[in-house]
Motif scaffolding. Structure first.
Motif, PDB file in Angstrom:
ATOM      1  N   ILE A   1       0.822  -1.217   0.000  1.00 19.93           N
ATOM      2  CA  ILE A   1       0.000   0.000   0.000  1.00 19.93           C
ATOM      3  C   ILE A   1       0.858   1.271   0.000  1.00 19.93           C
ATOM      4  N   PRO A   2       1.738   1.490   1.006  1.00 21.91           N
ATOM      5  CA  PRO A   2       2.540   2.726   0.964  1.00 21.91           C
ATOM      6  C   PRO A   2       3.483   2.784  -0.232  1.00 21.91           C
ATOM      7  N   LEU A   3       4.011   1.635  -0.661  1.00 16.64           N
ATOM      8  CA  LEU A   3       4.919   1.628  -1.796  1.00 16.64           C
ATOM      9  C   LEU A   3       4.207   2.074  -3.068  1.00 16.64           C
ATOM     10  N   SER A   4       3.050   1.507  -3.337  1.00 15.46           N
ATOM     11  CA  SER A   4       2.311   1.882  -4.552  1.00 15.46           C
ATOM     12  C   SER A   4       1.833   3.329  -4.493  1.00 15.46           C
ATOM     13  N   ILE A   5       1.445   3.793  -3.299  1.00 19.08           N
ATOM     14  CA  ILE A   5       0.996   5.188  -3.150  1.00 19.08           C
ATOM     15  C   ILE A   5       2.140   6.151  -3.441  1.00 19.08           C
TER      16      ILE A   5
ATOM     17  N   LYS B   1       2.338   9.005  -6.263  1.00 23.33           N
ATOM     18  CA  LYS B   1       2.631  10.401  -5.912  1.00 23.33           C
ATOM     19  C   LYS B   1       3.735  10.963  -6.809  1.00 23.33           C
ATOM     20  N   GLU B   2       4.754  10.168  -7.021  1.00 25.58           N
ATOM     21  CA  GLU B   2       5.856  10.627  -7.868  1.00 25.58           C
ATOM     22  C   GLU B   2       5.369  10.956  -9.275  1.00 25.58           C
ATOM     23  N   LYS B   3       4.430  10.162  -9.760  1.00 27.57           N
ATOM     24  CA  LYS B   3       3.912  10.402 -11.114  1.00 27.57           C
ATOM     25  C   LYS B   3       3.001  11.627 -11.149  1.00 27.57           C
ATOM     26  N   THR B   4       2.143  11.782 -10.163  1.00 27.70           N
ATOM     27  CA  THR B   4       1.177  12.890 -10.172  1.00 27.70           C
ATOM     28  C   THR B   4       1.826  14.226  -9.818  1.00 27.70           C
ATOM     29  N   GLN B   5       2.885  14.205  -9.010  1.00 28.25           N
ATOM     30  CA  GLN B   5       3.556  15.441  -8.598  1.00 28.25           C
ATOM     31  C   GLN B   5       4.699  15.829  -9.540  1.00 28.25           C
TER      32      GLN B   5
ATOM     33  N   LEU C   1       1.883  -2.515  -9.005  1.00 34.55           N
ATOM     34  CA  LEU C   1       0.622  -1.821  -8.762  1.00 34.55           C
ATOM     35  C   LEU C   1       0.799  -0.315  -8.889  1.00 34.55           C
ATOM     36  N   GLY C   2       1.872   0.224  -8.305  1.00 34.34           N
ATOM     37  CA  GLY C   2       2.122   1.654  -8.397  1.00 34.34           C
ATOM     38  C   GLY C   2       2.387   2.118  -9.819  1.00 34.34           C
TER      39      GLY C   2
END
Length: 427
Positions: A242-246, A250-254, A332-333
């Protein structure tokens, strides 16, 4: 290259440092989970072993068979027999109502004339056998055979009772009746042959003895700790998804991922940095849960986890389980477009993998189709490897197939993630 990898690892730790609360929860929740689940399961097992289950017995026979059943049930360490409700002798109707309302789990209804009819049937059969062998008295007047109808011992179960309990009770009752029949047959043969002084050995010739593994000349008896610690440790390791994929989303969206791509750093270095960072977290989780099982459990009334001679192999299993979880999280991420996609899917997928992998329900208790499906879960591979080490005294060669599958899962998921990312950037 080493410097770039080091900087990539530092970047991952800085991202985690920004969410200290999330990191604390990541470590704290698995510890609470393993303590609570083990306490509940251990206390349940102790209660089952120390508490007798009250069952209703309606005796319409009043004979030797019903007396033997009553005595055997009373001697049992599992059941306590109830023959009255509100100081009133039980009837079948009363017992049925009490069981179907859930007041009692079981009622046994012994039919009338069971003892006399059973003895009559045995006498008839023995007399027929003795006559066919030529041992009967030729001058004796043949007895008129009594027509004996088949008897049924009725069992009423609470509708909420588990099937395993029903099968165990029916097997136990059947064994009691069989033993009574055997004794009656021996007695009938004695009477027919007229050997009053001859006694047959009626003790069971075949007995059962459980042979358990031994380590250092001590028996290894499985307990709730040995089953729960590996299972929920794996569950905690895979929750890293969960935290890894999030963080990847985040890296992609930011825009962080785009800036990383503009630097002279390959995608493999970035993934290696994530793998090493989250593998460290997985191993810290593993050692914390082991420490709780070894040092804290004895102080809260639970058996201590015996890891003597097994720590190295358990570490290997945990490390390769961490690889599998990280590979799944990176995949997943990479595929997910938003955090709203990655977080629920990651949590749900982890729970599904745990369910089919044997973390909650043992695989052998599942339907045949699900037992086949369970072999596809990386949690099942890790759990079997842990059980091999802890309960089956396996060595490194015995667990190679499981850790090989876990590493293969990691390689496949990482490969798919890299290919997907490359295709997406080329479009």
């Amino acid at each position: 290259m080493i410097y770039k990898l080091y900087q990539s690892i530092c970047k991952e730790f800085l991202l985690l440092k920004r969410d200290i609360g999330g990191v604390i929860i990541l470590f704290l929740m698995p510890l609470v989970l393993i303590i609570m689940v083990t306490l509940i399961q251990d206390s349940t097992l102790k209660n089952l072993s120390n508490t007798k289950i009250p069952i209703l017995l309606v005796d319409n026979d009043k004979g030797s068979v019903s007396n033997s059943v009553f005595e055997n049930l009373q001697k049992s360490e599992v059941f306590s027999v109830v023959t009255q409700i509100d100081n009133k002798p039980l009837t079948e109707k009363m017992a049925k109502e009490a069981v179907f309302k859930g007041t009692f789990q079981l009622a046994i209804i012994i039919p009338s004339h069971l003892s006399s009819d059973l003895q009559a049937k045995i006498d008839q059969n023995v007399e027929t056998i003795v006559s066919s062998l030529g041992f009967s008295d030729s001058t004796a007047v043949p007895k008129k055979s009594k027509l004996v109808s088949q008897k049924e011992v009725k069992l009423y179960f609470d509708p909420a009772t588990q099937l395993s309990f029903k099968n165990a009770v029916m097997s136990s009752i059947d064994k009691m009746i069989s033993q009574i029949e055997t004794r009656s047959i021996y007695t009938a043969f004695q009477e027919q042959l007229g050997e009053g002084t001859t006694s047959f050995e009626q003790k069971s010739f075949i007995s059962f003895k459980e042979i358990v593994p031994r380590v250092n000349n001590k028996e290894v008896i499985p307990n709730s700790v040995q089953h729960n610690v590996p299972a929920w440790t794996l569950f905690a390791i895979f929750f890293i998804v969960i935290p890894l994929s999030i963080n990847i989303v985040k890296e992609k969206t930011q825009g962080t991922f785009i800036r990383l791509r503009t630097n002279p750093v390959s995608n493999g270095i970035v993934i290696a940095g994530k793998t090493i960072t989250y593998l460290v977290i997985c191993m810290v989780q593993f050692y914390m849960m082991l420490a709780v099982a070894v040092f804290l459990f004895p102080h809260i009334g639970l058996p201590s986890l015996n890891i003597e001679g097994n720590l190295f192999l358990m570490t290997i299993v945990a490390m390769f389980s961490g690889f599998a979880a990280i590979g799944f999280g990176i995949l997943l991420g990479t595929v997910a477009k938003t955090q709203e996609q990655s977080a629920p899917f990651g949590a749900t997928a982890t729970i599904i993998l745990a369910a089919i992998g044997g973390v909650w329900v043992p695989v052998f208790a599942m339907p045949h189709v699900m037992q086949i499906v369970a072999k596809s879960s990386p949690m099942n591979w890790g759990l079997n490897a842990f059980y091999d080490v802890l309960l089956r005294n396996a060595g490194i060669l015995e667990i190679l197939p499981e850790i090989g599958l876990l590493f293969m899962f990691f390689v496949i998921t990482i490969t798919i993630a890299l290919l997907y990312d490359k295709k997406k950037r080329s479009v």
